[in-house]
Design an enzyme around this catalytic site. Structure first.
Site, short mmCIF file in Angstrom:
data_model
loop_
_atom_site.label_atom_id
_atom_site.label_comp_id
_atom_site.label_asym_id
_atom_site.label_seq_id
_atom_site.Cartn_x
_atom_site.Cartn_y
_atom_site.Cartn_z
N ASN A 6 -12.96 -5.58 12.26
CA ASN A 6 -13.31 -5.31 11.22
C ASN A 6 -14.33 -7.37 10.33
O ASN A 6 -13.40 -7.49 9.40
CB ASN A 6 -13.18 -5.08 10.70
N LYS A 8 -15.77 -7.76 7.53
CA LYS A 8 -15.53 -6.97 5.97
C LYS A 8 -16.65 -8.00 5.50
O LYS A 8 -18.05 -8.40 6.45
CB LYS A 8 -14.13 -7.14 5.53
N HIS A 88 -12.48 3.52 5.10
CA HIS A 88 -12.07 2.24 5.24
C HIS A 88 -11.47 2.23 3.39
O HIS A 88 -12.06 2.75 2.78
CB HIS A 88 -12.20 1.07 5.16
N GLU A 157 -4.70 2.79 8.94
CA GLU A 157 -3.87 1.90 8.49
C GLU A 157 -3.41 2.62 6.73
O GLU A 157 -3.98 2.96 5.75
CB GLU A 157 -5.33 1.16 8.11
N SER A 193 -2.83 -5.75 8.90
CA SER A 193 -1.72 -7.05 9.13
C SER A 193 -1.38 -6.54 10.75
O SER A 193 -1.27 -7.31 10.70
CB SER A 193 -0.93 -7.02 8.32
#
Length: 239
Positions: A6, A8, A88, A157, A193
């Site tokens: 991803n 972003k 998300h 997540e 992470s």
């Protein structure tokens, strides 16, 4: 395994092309059978993928219309995109998307036959309250979501782990994914992470079917290293 990168709000169109060239060459040269998905910014959706799927980080649940700053189905169809990231934590907590809005988006893109990578996760204060509060919080993120949708990929997540360098223990990840497995047959990804140093051990955990990687995926070589770790795990399992 399913490995997602991803981007972003990172990378230009030119940088994305260079990145994709590295990853696609690696996948071809090493006969990778895992599913690889890259979510670039909207400006870089014009890539014609060979063996890596291109997904979109967001979409507005309409064919087209007067929705300033949004991207709708008509534009996504022009690029041939059929994979989308929904729910998300940055959309939820930074941009203020409600569960009702997220569920409407899910229903719309499911009706269009998209592969949906659907994200759930908890902030640190909820994690500190214990497993009962954690699961109650995540259950609310399932409201209006069809967990039996055939093209669903579910990504857990923990919000407090995204971009912080912190991760839950392997035992915590395994436990949470075990609970999620009782709720859906969809592939289960872990994100938060994930990096070269821990990707392999996370993917080796029970009920973890892949990873959703943010900043650590911005290096094509690093992402290729994670893909190689997944391929090695497949070999060890005899897949």
């Amino acid at each position: 395994m399913i490995l997602c990168a991803n981007f972003k709000a990172n990378k230009t169109r030119q940088e994305t092309r260079a990145y994709m060239a590295v990853v696609e060459s690696f996948v071809s040269a090493n006969d990778i059978t895992d599913t690889i998905i890259v979510f670039p910014p909207f400006t870089a959706l014009d890539h014609d993928p060979r063996n890596v799927l291109i997904g979109v980080q967001n979409g507005y649940p309409v064919q087209n219309g007067a929705f300033t700053g949004e991207i709708a189905l008509e534009q996504l169809e022009e690029f041939g995109v059929k994979t989308i990231l929904i729910g998300h934590s940055e959309r939820r907590h930074v941009l203020g998307e409600t569960q009702e809005q997220i569920a409407a988006k899910f229903r719309f893109f499911a009706q269009q036959g998209f592969v949906i990578v659907y994200c759930v996760g908890e902030p640190l204060e909820i994690r500190k309250e214990g497993n009962e509060s954690l699961m109650a919080y995540i259950e609310k993120q399932f409201e209006g979501i069809d967990l039996s949708y055939s093209d669903l990929i579910l990504a857990y997540e923990p919000v407090w782990a995204i971009g912080t360098g912190l991760t839950p223990s392997n035992g915590d990840i395994e436990q949470l994914h075990g609970v999620l497995r009782t709720k859906t047959h969809a592939p289960l990804l872990y994100g938060g992470s994930v990096k070269i140093e821990n990707a392999g051990e996370i993917m080796a955990l029970e009920n973890v079917d892949g990873i959703l990687v943010g900043s650590a995926s911005l290096s094509a070589n690093d992402f290729c290293d994670m893909i190689a770790q997944a391929a090695e795990l497949n070999t060890e399992k005899g897949e």
